[in-house]
Design a protein around this motif. Structure first.
Motif, mmCIF file in Angstrom:
data_model
loop_
_atom_site.group_PDB
_atom_site.id
_atom_site.type_symbol
_atom_site.label_atom_id
_atom_site.label_comp_id
_atom_site.label_asym_id
_atom_site.label_seq_id
_atom_site.Cartn_x
_atom_site.Cartn_y
_atom_site.Cartn_z
ATOM 1 N N ALA A 171 11.886 9.762 9.235
ATOM 2 C CA ALA A 171 11.550 8.827 10.322
ATOM 3 C C ALA A 171 10.308 8.013 9.970
ATOM 4 O O ALA A 171 10.242 6.804 10.246
ATOM 5 C CB ALA A 171 11.347 9.587 11.629
ATOM 6 N N ILE A 172 9.322 8.652 9.362
ATOM 7 C CA ILE A 172 8.103 7.943 8.952
ATOM 8 C C ILE A 172 8.450 6.899 7.885
ATOM 9 O O ILE A 172 7.994 5.752 7.942
ATOM 10 C CB ILE A 172 7.028 8.937 8.451
ATOM 11 N N ILE A 173 9.265 7.274 6.926
ATOM 12 C CA ILE A 173 9.667 6.333 5.874
ATOM 13 C C ILE A 173 10.455 5.168 6.466
ATOM 14 O O ILE A 173 10.210 4.011 6.131
ATOM 15 C CB ILE A 173 10.457 7.061 4.769
ATOM 16 N N ALA A 174 11.376 5.468 7.376
ATOM 17 C CA ALA A 174 12.175 4.391 7.999
ATOM 18 C C ALA A 174 11.285 3.432 8.769
ATOM 19 O O ALA A 174 11.461 2.208 8.696
ATOM 20 C CB ALA A 174 13.235 4.999 8.915
ATOM 21 N N ALA A 175 10.310 3.955 9.512
ATOM 22 C CA ALA A 175 9.406 3.087 10.277
ATOM 23 C C ALA A 175 8.533 2.252 9.347
ATOM 24 O O ALA A 175 8.238 1.089 9.637
ATOM 25 C CB ALA A 175 8.536 3.932 11.212
ATOM 26 N N THR A 176 8.135 2.833 8.218
ATOM 27 C CA THR A 176 7.322 2.097 7.234
ATOM 28 C C THR A 176 8.126 0.943 6.654
ATOM 29 O O THR A 176 7.622 -0.182 6.537
ATOM 30 C CB THR A 176 6.846 3.039 6.116
ATOM 31 N N LYS A 177 9.374 1.223 6.288
ATOM 32 C CA LYS A 177 10.240 0.159 5.760
ATOM 33 C C LYS A 177 10.472 -0.916 6.815
ATOM 34 O O LYS A 177 10.437 -2.113 6.511
ATOM 35 C CB LYS A 177 11.574 0.745 5.313
ATOM 36 N N LYS A 178 10.730 -0.492 8.043
ATOM 37 C CA LYS A 178 10.979 -1.443 9.134
ATOM 38 C C LYS A 178 9.763 -2.349 9.348
ATOM 39 O O LYS A 178 9.904 -3.527 9.674
ATOM 40 C CB LYS A 178 11.310 -0.683 10.423
ATOM 41 N N ALA A 179 8.561 -1.800 9.133
ATOM 42 C CA ALA A 179 7.331 -2.585 9.268
ATOM 43 C C ALA A 179 7.090 -3.478 8.051
ATOM 44 O O ALA A 179 6.149 -4.274 8.037
ATOM 45 C CB ALA A 179 6.135 -1.654 9.478
ATOM 46 N N GLY A 180 7.942 -3.344 7.030
ATOM 47 C CA GLY A 180 7.808 -4.179 5.836
ATOM 48 C C GLY A 180 6.658 -3.769 4.936
ATOM 49 O O GLY A 180 6.157 -4.586 4.168
ATOM 50 N N LEU A 181 6.255 -2.506 5.010
ATOM 51 C CA LEU A 181 5.127 -2.037 4.210
ATOM 52 C C LEU A 181 5.620 -1.260 2.992
ATOM 53 O O LEU A 181 6.726 -0.729 2.990
ATOM 54 C CB LEU A 181 4.201 -1.177 5.070
ATOM 55 N N PRO A 182 4.782 -1.169 1.967
ATOM 56 C CA PRO A 182 5.186 -0.509 0.723
ATOM 57 C C PRO A 182 5.125 1.021 0.814
ATOM 58 O O PRO A 182 4.624 1.590 1.791
ATOM 59 C CB PRO A 182 4.159 -1.032 -0.288
ATOM 60 N N GLU A 183 5.588 1.647 -0.249
ATOM 61 C CA GLU A 183 5.613 3.101 -0.326
ATOM 62 C C GLU A 183 4.235 3.720 -0.099
ATOM 63 O O GLU A 183 4.129 4.799 0.481
ATOM 64 C CB GLU A 183 6.167 3.544 -1.681
ATOM 65 N N ARG A 184 3.186 3.066 -0.565
ATOM 66 C CA ARG A 184 1.823 3.609 -0.396
ATOM 67 C C ARG A 184 1.518 3.838 1.080
ATOM 68 O O ARG A 184 0.862 4.823 1.439
ATOM 69 C CB ARG A 184 0.798 2.665 -1.024
ATOM 70 N N ALA A 185 1.967 2.966 1.955
ATOM 71 C CA ALA A 185 1.744 3.140 3.394
ATOM 72 C C ALA A 185 2.461 4.388 3.894
ATOM 73 O O ALA A 185 1.936 5.127 4.739
ATOM 74 C CB ALA A 185 2.211 1.909 4.160
ATOM 75 N N ALA A 186 3.660 4.653 3.367
ATOM 76 C CA ALA A 186 4.392 5.865 3.754
ATOM 77 C C ALA A 186 3.675 7.108 3.249
ATOM 78 O O ALA A 186 3.613 8.127 3.960
ATOM 79 C CB ALA A 186 5.817 5.807 3.230
ATOM 80 N N VAL A 187 3.124 7.050 2.040
ATOM 81 C CA VAL A 187 2.377 8.199 1.504
ATOM 82 C C VAL A 187 1.177 8.500 2.398
ATOM 83 O O VAL A 187 0.939 9.657 2.767
ATOM 84 C CB VAL A 187 1.930 7.939 0.044
ATOM 85 N N ILE A 188 0.432 7.475 2.772
ATOM 86 C CA ILE A 188 -0.733 7.671 3.640
ATOM 87 C C ILE A 188 -0.294 8.223 4.988
ATOM 88 O O ILE A 188 -0.910 9.153 5.530
ATOM 89 C CB ILE A 188 -1.522 6.354 3.801
ATOM 90 N N SER A 189 0.794 7.696 5.540
ATOM 91 C CA SER A 189 1.290 8.148 6.837
ATOM 92 C C SER A 189 1.738 9.601 6.792
ATOM 93 O O SER A 189 1.409 10.396 7.680
ATOM 94 C CB SER A 189 2.453 7.267 7.302
ATOM 95 N N ILE A 190 2.490 9.962 5.779
ATOM 96 C CA ILE A 190 2.993 11.334 5.679
ATOM 97 C C ILE A 190 1.840 12.313 5.431
ATOM 98 O O ILE A 190 1.797 13.383 6.037
ATOM 99 C CB ILE A 190 4.092 11.433 4.600
ATOM 100 N N ALA A 191 0.913 11.960 4.564
ATOM 101 C CA ALA A 191 -0.243 12.834 4.324
ATOM 102 C C ALA A 191 -1.040 13.024 5.613
ATOM 103 O O ALA A 191 -1.497 14.132 5.917
ATOM 104 C CB ALA A 191 -1.134 12.249 3.228
#
Length: 186
Positions: free
Chosen positions: A68-88
């Motif tokens: 869900a975090i990855i999907a929301a990050t992609k939906k926001a148009g942000l890169p993988e680094r944003a997902a890493v920060i969010s998940i951490a």
């Protein structure tokens, strides 16, 4: 890309350009040479995790929250680094569990994956406990941090979260990066 690497690359590019400007007319009259491709080492843009790393095994609910975090990050148009920060961040705040009110064990009125507080303006309890909403709210805060892409994960997360334990996010960077690597393209 970190600032030192970027400046180094710009310096190399500048020297190459200057060399081309001065050597160009001479090189244009030289005998052609058989050119062969050369392998070039490329430095990874992702910073190395800071300090000792922690790791937990995930159950199905936690894995669903990662997705869900990855999907929301992609939906926001942000890169993988944003997902890493969010998940951490979520690993530190809730171990990727969508926490409701914990009674006396609750940290103020903190809820959800990111332990966001309705009283601090993150949203209603219903919104904060919705993984897509809470991730989008976190990412909105992250996008307001100048240079978040190049700063250490713990600094980026702390700037958004304002935790009493600002360095605690760093310990989850490797697991977060591994999870993003595993699920980003699935």
């Amino acid at each position: 890309m970190n600032t030192i690497f970027r400046k180094s690359m710009l310096s190399v590019a500048g020297l190459a350009f200057a060399g081309g400007v001065f050597a160009g007319p001479i090189a244009a009259h030289a005998n052609p040479v058989d050119a062969k491709p050369v392998a070039v080492a490329v430095q990874s843009a992702a910073p190395k995790p800071q300090g000792e790393q922690s790791h937990i095994s995930l159950n199905d609910e936690q894995t669903a929250n990662v997705k869900a975090i990855i999907a929301a990050t992609k939906k926001a148009g942000l890169p993988e680094r944003a997902a890493v920060i969010s998940i951490a961040t979520s690993l530190q705040e809730s171990k990727l569990e969508n926490l409701g009110h914990l009674g006396d064990m609750n940290d103020h009125d903190s809820l959800g994956l990111f332990q966001q507080r309705p009283s601090s303006g993150w949203g209603t309890p219903e919104q904060i406990t919705n993984p897509e909403y809470s991730t989008t709210a976190f990412l909105k805060g992250l996008k307001q941090v100048d240079g978040w892409q190049d700063m250490p994960l713990t600094d980026a997360a702390q700037t958004v979260q304002v935790s009493a334990y600002p360095d605690a996010y760093a310990q989850w960077e490797q697991q977060a990066a591994d999870l993003v690597g595993q699920y980003w393209n699935s």
